[in-house]
Design an enzyme around this catalytic site. Structure first.
Site, PDB file in Angstrom:
ATOM      1  N   GLU A  26      -2.184  -9.362  -0.499  1.00 55.04           N
ATOM      2  CA  GLU A  26      -3.565  -9.460  -0.250  1.00 55.04           C
ATOM      3  C   GLU A  26      -4.376  -9.415  -1.518  1.00 55.04           C
ATOM      4  OE1 GLU A  26      -4.378  -7.883   4.182  1.00 55.04           O
ATOM      5  OE2 GLU A  26      -3.180  -6.404   2.671  1.00 55.04           O
ATOM      6  N   ALA A  61       0.802  -1.268  -0.039  1.00 54.60           N
ATOM      7  CA  ALA A  61      -0.058   0.057  -0.083  1.00 54.60           C
ATOM      8  C   ALA A  61       0.810   1.307   0.000  1.00 54.60           C
ATOM      9  CB  ALA A  61      -0.944  -0.273   1.488  1.00 54.60           C
ATOM     10  N   GLU A 120       3.661  -5.858   7.330  1.00 51.78           N
ATOM     11  CA  GLU A 120       3.043  -5.002   8.125  1.00 51.78           C
ATOM     12  C   GLU A 120       3.795  -4.789   9.352  1.00 51.78           C
ATOM     13  OE1 GLU A 120       0.311  -6.088   4.656  1.00 51.78           O
ATOM     14  OE2 GLU A 120       1.581  -7.102   5.884  1.00 51.78           O
ATOM     15  N   GLY A 123      -0.274  -5.320   0.863  1.00 51.52           N
ATOM     16  CA  GLY A 123      -1.750  -5.280   0.055  1.00 51.52           C
ATOM     17  C   GLY A 123      -1.546  -5.866  -1.250  1.00 51.52           C
TER      18      GLY A 123
END
Length: 260
Positions: free
Chosen positions: A115, A66, A135, A112
């Site tokens: 994901e 992200a 993360e 992300g």
């Protein structure tokens, strides 16, 4: 519709959605999330599209995470809403979509990005790809479904190890852990994804959509997956595709499904 952060390409009934922020390693910012929502919504509702291949621009990254700069200054409620909105608009929408989505992981798939790949129905990775959920190195944890989908794919122990150590794994390791379906050379990545999707596109579209719904039900709390399967199985009997499939079988010919 034109996009600032995506490239849309068509190859027969296959639609490519390419995240096009190569200088940022295709990192997901709010604008890209919004564009992905629109692109997938349009693809799922476009009768000319049979399936989607999702990949990243360039050779370095599928999606390298992200856009962390957008996290600065968020409080508890804003952080929760960020995760909820992203999951609702994109990650859950892809997983529950009515058409097959294949992630072609061409490079780094981190945070992300991994994901996003896990939300797709099938994953094919280049042998040079690296994957991970880093993360916790930022004081965060996965927030776009990573804890749930990774556990479903690789099991609780391996999921916890990957998340808590934040280690990256190779494409070969990802295949061993059943995180990806196939590993190819970089040159064969997109041809392999197309090969799989073209095979799927020979099958009955409504039956494919029903199968996605039923398989997804297996991982949902409070949902009886067997009941969902029986319901979706029953719905197939009202389709013209089933009539065509039975006729083709009895006549010993290839069926011509129309998604009706």
């Amino acid at each position: 519709m034109s996009f600032q952060n995506l490239l849309i390409e068509h190859k027969g009934r296959i639609q490519y959605i390419i995240i096009n922020r190569e200088s940022k390693l295709n990192a997901l910012n709010k604008a890209t999330i919004a564009e992905l929502h629109t692109a997938f919504y349009e693809a799922f509702h476009n009768p000319a599209v049979g399936g989607i291949i999702l990949t990243g621009a360039g050779a370095k990254a599928f999606v390298a995470g992200a856009d962390i700069s957008e996290f600065a200054g968020l409080d508890v409620n804003a952080g929760r809403e960020l995760a909820r909105l992203g999951q609702s608009l994109v990650f859950n929408a892809i997983e529950n979509g009515n058409k097959p989505v294949i992630a072609a992981i061409n490079g780094f798939a981190l945070g992300g990005g991994l994901e996003l790949a896990m939300a797709c129905h099938i994953r094919v990775a280049a042998d040079s790809a690296k994957m991970g959920l880093p993360e916790v190195t930022l004081g965060l944890m996965p927030g776009y479904g990573g804890t749930q989908r990774l556990t479903q794919l690789v099991g609780k122990g391996k999921a916890l190890e990957m998340i808590m150590t934040a280690d990256m794994i190779t494409a070969t390791e990802a295949h061993q852990y059943r995180l990806v379906n196939h590993v190819t050379s970089a040159e064969e990545l997109l041809p392999k994804a197309e090969e799989i999707l073209n095979k799927i596109l020979l099958r009955a579209p409504l039956a494919i959509s029903a199968a996605i719904t039923a398989v997804n039900a297996a991982a949902k709390d409070g949902i009886n997956g067997f009941e969902i399967e029986m319901d979706e199985f029953g719905k197939c009997f009202k389709t013209k595709d089933l009539q065509e499939g039975i006729s083709a079988f009895l006549q010993k010919r290839k069926p011509e499904f129309k998604g009706e």
